[in-house]
Design a protein around this motif. Sequence first.
Motif, PDB file in Angstrom:
ATOM      1  N   ASP A  15      -0.478  -6.277   4.482  1.00  0.00           N
ATOM      2  CA  ASP A  15      -1.133  -5.147   3.832  1.00  0.00           C
ATOM      3  C   ASP A  15      -0.640  -3.823   4.409  1.00  0.00           C
ATOM      4  OD1 ASP A  15      -2.958  -3.869   2.104  1.00  0.00           O
ATOM      5  OD2 ASP A  15      -4.468  -3.784   3.690  1.00  0.00           O
ATOM      6  N   PHE A  16      -0.468  -3.781   5.724  1.00  0.00           N
ATOM      7  CA  PHE A  16       0.070  -2.595   6.403  1.00  0.00           C
ATOM      8  C   PHE A  16       1.439  -2.231   5.834  1.00  0.00           C
ATOM      9  CE2 PHE A  16       2.899  -1.077   9.783  1.00  0.00           C
ATOM     10  CZ  PHE A  16       2.249   0.075  10.171  1.00  0.00           C
ATOM     11  N   CYS A  17       2.321  -3.224   5.746  1.00  0.00           N
ATOM     12  CA  CYS A  17       3.680  -2.972   5.268  1.00  0.00           C
ATOM     13  C   CYS A  17       3.700  -2.592   3.792  1.00  0.00           C
ATOM     14  CB  CYS A  17       4.560  -4.188   5.514  1.00  0.00           C
ATOM     15  SG  CYS A  17       4.834  -4.509   7.248  1.00  0.00           S
ATOM     16  N   ASN A  18       2.899  -3.269   2.987  1.00  0.00           N
ATOM     17  CA  ASN A  18       2.859  -2.944   1.559  1.00  0.00           C
ATOM     18  C   ASN A  18       2.361  -1.525   1.328  1.00  0.00           C
ATOM     19  OD1 ASN A  18       3.827  -5.445   0.771  1.00  0.00           O
ATOM     20  ND2 ASN A  18       1.785  -6.309   0.497  1.00  0.00           N
ATOM     21  N   THR A  19       1.379  -1.103   2.102  1.00  0.00           N
ATOM     22  CA  THR A  19       0.829   0.244   1.933  1.00  0.00           C
ATOM     23  C   THR A  19       1.811   1.312   2.412  1.00  0.00           C
ATOM     24  OG1 THR A  19      -1.382  -0.637   2.233  1.00  0.00           O
ATOM     25  CG2 THR A  19      -1.120   1.727   2.468  1.00  0.00           C
ATOM     26  N   LEU A  20       2.359   1.131   3.613  1.00  0.00           N
ATOM     27  CA  LEU A  20       3.229   2.173   4.161  1.00  0.00           C
ATOM     28  C   LEU A  20       4.616   2.183   3.539  1.00  0.00           C
ATOM     29  CD1 LEU A  20       2.359   2.475   7.918  1.00  0.00           C
ATOM     30  CD2 LEU A  20       1.675   3.890   6.019  1.00  0.00           C
ATOM     31  N   ASN A  21       5.108   1.051   3.070  1.00  0.00           N
ATOM     32  CA  ASN A  21       6.425   1.049   2.426  1.00  0.00           C
ATOM     33  C   ASN A  21       6.417   1.839   1.126  1.00  0.00           C
ATOM     34  OD1 ASN A  21       7.914  -0.323   4.337  1.00  0.00           O
ATOM     35  ND2 ASN A  21       7.462  -2.328   3.469  1.00  0.00           N
ATOM     36  N   ARG A  22       5.250   1.925   0.483  1.00  0.00           N
ATOM     37  CA  ARG A  22       5.155   2.750  -0.720  1.00  0.00           C
ATOM     38  C   ARG A  22       5.213   4.238  -0.409  1.00  0.00           C
ATOM     39  NH1 ARG A  22       0.005   0.680  -2.509  1.00  0.00           N
ATOM     40  NH2 ARG A  22       0.324  -1.511  -2.192  1.00  0.00           N
ATOM     41  N   LEU A  23       4.943   4.623   0.826  1.00  0.00           N
ATOM     42  CA  LEU A  23       4.945   6.044   1.201  1.00  0.00           C
ATOM     43  C   LEU A  23       6.276   6.525   1.764  1.00  0.00           C
ATOM     44  CD1 LEU A  23       1.472   6.490   2.907  1.00  0.00           C
ATOM     45  CD2 LEU A  23       2.171   7.216   0.642  1.00  0.00           C
ATOM     46  N   VAL A  24       7.184   5.611   2.094  1.00  0.00           N
ATOM     47  CA  VAL A  24       8.431   5.998   2.761  1.00  0.00           C
ATOM     48  C   VAL A  24       9.297   6.857   1.847  1.00  0.00           C
ATOM     49  CG1 VAL A  24      10.582   5.128   3.719  1.00  0.00           C
ATOM     50  CG2 VAL A  24       8.442   4.067   4.354  1.00  0.00           C
ATOM     51  N   LEU A  25       9.617   6.360   0.668  1.00  0.00           N
ATOM     52  CA  LEU A  25      10.500   7.123  -0.226  1.00  0.00           C
ATOM     53  C   LEU A  25       9.878   8.431  -0.703  1.00  0.00           C
ATOM     54  CD1 LEU A  25      12.332   4.364  -2.278  1.00  0.00           C
ATOM     55  CD2 LEU A  25      13.164   5.698  -0.351  1.00  0.00           C
ATOM     56  N   PRO A  26       8.581   8.487  -1.046  1.00  0.00           N
ATOM     57  CA  PRO A  26       8.022   9.805  -1.379  1.00  0.00           C
ATOM     58  C   PRO A  26       8.089  10.800  -0.218  1.00  0.00           C
ATOM     59  CG  PRO A  26       6.605   8.101  -2.237  1.00  0.00           C
ATOM     60  CD  PRO A  26       7.644   7.418  -1.394  1.00  0.00           C
ATOM     61  N   GLU A  27       7.823  10.332   0.999  1.00  0.00           N
ATOM     62  CA  GLU A  27       7.910  11.236   2.152  1.00  0.00           C
ATOM     63  C   GLU A  27       9.329  11.757   2.316  1.00  0.00           C
ATOM     64  OE1 GLU A  27       7.915  11.263   6.981  1.00  0.00           O
ATOM     65  OE2 GLU A  27       7.398   9.404   5.947  1.00  0.00           O
ATOM     66  N   TYR A  28      10.299  10.853   2.295  1.00  0.00           N
ATOM     67  CA  TYR A  28      11.687  11.260   2.464  1.00  0.00           C
ATOM     68  C   TYR A  28      12.155  12.131   1.306  1.00  0.00           C
ATOM     69  CZ  TYR A  28      12.145   7.871   6.278  1.00  0.00           C
ATOM     70  OH  TYR A  28      12.011   7.177   7.447  1.00  0.00           O
ATOM     71  N   GLY A  29      11.709  11.808   0.103  1.00  0.00           N
ATOM     72  CA  GLY A  29      12.092  12.606  -1.066  1.00  0.00           C
ATOM     73  C   GLY A  29      11.526  14.011  -1.021  1.00  0.00           C
ATOM     74  N   GLY A  55      12.758  -5.418  -0.645  1.00  0.00           N
ATOM     75  CA  GLY A  55      12.333  -4.185  -1.295  1.00  0.00           C
ATOM     76  C   GLY A  55      12.679  -2.967  -0.475  1.00  0.00           C
ATOM     77  N   VAL A  56      12.240  -1.818  -0.991  1.00  0.00           N
ATOM     78  CA  VAL A  56      12.471  -0.568  -0.268  1.00  0.00           C
ATOM     79  C   VAL A  56      11.402  -0.406   0.797  1.00  0.00           C
ATOM     80  CG1 VAL A  56      13.577   0.535  -2.218  1.00  0.00           C
ATOM     81  CG2 VAL A  56      11.132   0.771  -1.933  1.00  0.00           C
ATOM     82  N   GLY A  57      11.676   0.390   1.773  1.00  0.00           N
ATOM     83  CA  GLY A  57      10.712   0.659   2.835  1.00  0.00           C
ATOM     84  C   GLY A  57      11.312   0.416   4.201  1.00  0.00           C
ATOM     85  N   LEU A  58      10.518   0.681   5.211  1.00  0.00           N
ATOM     86  CA  LEU A  58      10.968   0.562   6.593  1.00  0.00           C
ATOM     87  C   LEU A  58      10.252  -0.528   7.365  1.00  0.00           C
ATOM     88  CD1 LEU A  58      10.986   4.312   7.628  1.00  0.00           C
ATOM     89  CD2 LEU A  58      12.937   2.927   7.006  1.00  0.00           C
ATOM     90  N   TYR A  59       9.137  -0.991   6.863  1.00  0.00           N
ATOM     91  CA  TYR A  59       8.268  -1.845   7.650  1.00  0.00           C
ATOM     92  C   TYR A  59       8.367  -3.295   7.193  1.00  0.00           C
ATOM     93  CZ  TYR A  59       6.602   2.790   8.653  1.00  0.00           C
ATOM     94  OH  TYR A  59       6.544   4.109   9.005  1.00  0.00           O
ATOM     95  N   ASP A  60       8.671  -4.169   8.128  1.00  0.00           N
ATOM     96  CA  ASP A  60       8.809  -5.594   7.878  1.00  0.00           C
ATOM     97  C   ASP A  60       7.600  -6.311   8.487  1.00  0.00           C
ATOM     98  OD1 ASP A  60       9.774  -8.075   7.273  1.00  0.00           O
ATOM     99  OD2 ASP A  60      11.213  -8.149   8.921  1.00  0.00           O
ATOM    100  N   PRO A  61       6.874  -7.123   7.700  1.00  0.00           N
ATOM    101  CA  PRO A  61       5.663  -7.776   8.229  1.00  0.00           C
ATOM    102  C   PRO A  61       5.924  -8.693   9.421  1.00  0.00           C
ATOM    103  CG  PRO A  61       5.764  -7.999   5.847  1.00  0.00           C
ATOM    104  CD  PRO A  61       7.050  -7.381   6.279  1.00  0.00           C
ATOM    105  N   THR A  62       7.136  -9.193   9.562  1.00  0.00           N
ATOM    106  CA  THR A  62       7.408 -10.090  10.691  1.00  0.00           C
ATOM    107  C   THR A  62       7.633  -9.334  11.992  1.00  0.00           C
ATOM    108  OG1 THR A  62       9.773 -10.131  10.202  1.00  0.00           O
ATOM    109  CG2 THR A  62       8.401 -11.823   9.171  1.00  0.00           C
ATOM    110  N   GLU A  63       7.861  -8.008  11.913  1.00  0.00           N
ATOM    111  CA  GLU A  63       8.164  -7.230  13.114  1.00  0.00           C
ATOM    112  C   GLU A  63       7.076  -6.250  13.528  1.00  0.00           C
ATOM    113  OE1 GLU A  63      11.859  -5.232  12.687  1.00  0.00           O
ATOM    114  OE2 GLU A  63      12.990  -7.065  12.334  1.00  0.00           O
TER     115      GLU A  63
END
Length: 161
Positions: free
Chosen positions: A57-71, A111-119
């Motif tokens: 859930d952490f990764c799914n939520t924050l990965n959606r914010l990575v590209l908008p933040e960078y954009g 998918g896109v994003g920075l956060y991997d649930p295994t790490e």
Amino acid sequence: IKTLQSFVPACAIQWIMGLDFYVYLLVMILAIALLFMMVWHLIMVDELKNDYRNPVDFCNTLNRLVLPEYGIHLFIALLLLLCGFWITFLFNVPLLAYHIWRYMHRPVMSGVGLYDPTEVMNQAQTVLYTREGFIKVGFYVLSFLVYLYCMMVALVTALTQ
């Protein structure tokens, strides 16, 4: 010799002279949005550390914010560059370079994003996410104050001309 002011209406001249005000106003509003994104990031990391949120859930939520933040940050930098505000553009270059480096060195995922649930449950990764979040919050607060100052200077300059 006719000047530009004789060909352009007075309201358009006020708009042209006040363009830097509107640019800094837009950039300041976008900086507020980035600040809220980073506060959300820190809240999510804290919830992950305290086991209130699972890693997927952490990764799914924050990965959606990575590209908008960078954009948004890229848009701010390009807007400042195109408008000729070199000092504020150069102020944004280090974080922009870090964003590019961070995205190029992201974990291999589908998918896109920075956060991997295994790490994300790794202690070193959690410390990195917390440190990165606090540094970005500090940067966005400082950039908000810089943009606010520049906007006020532009407003005072436009009103005194």
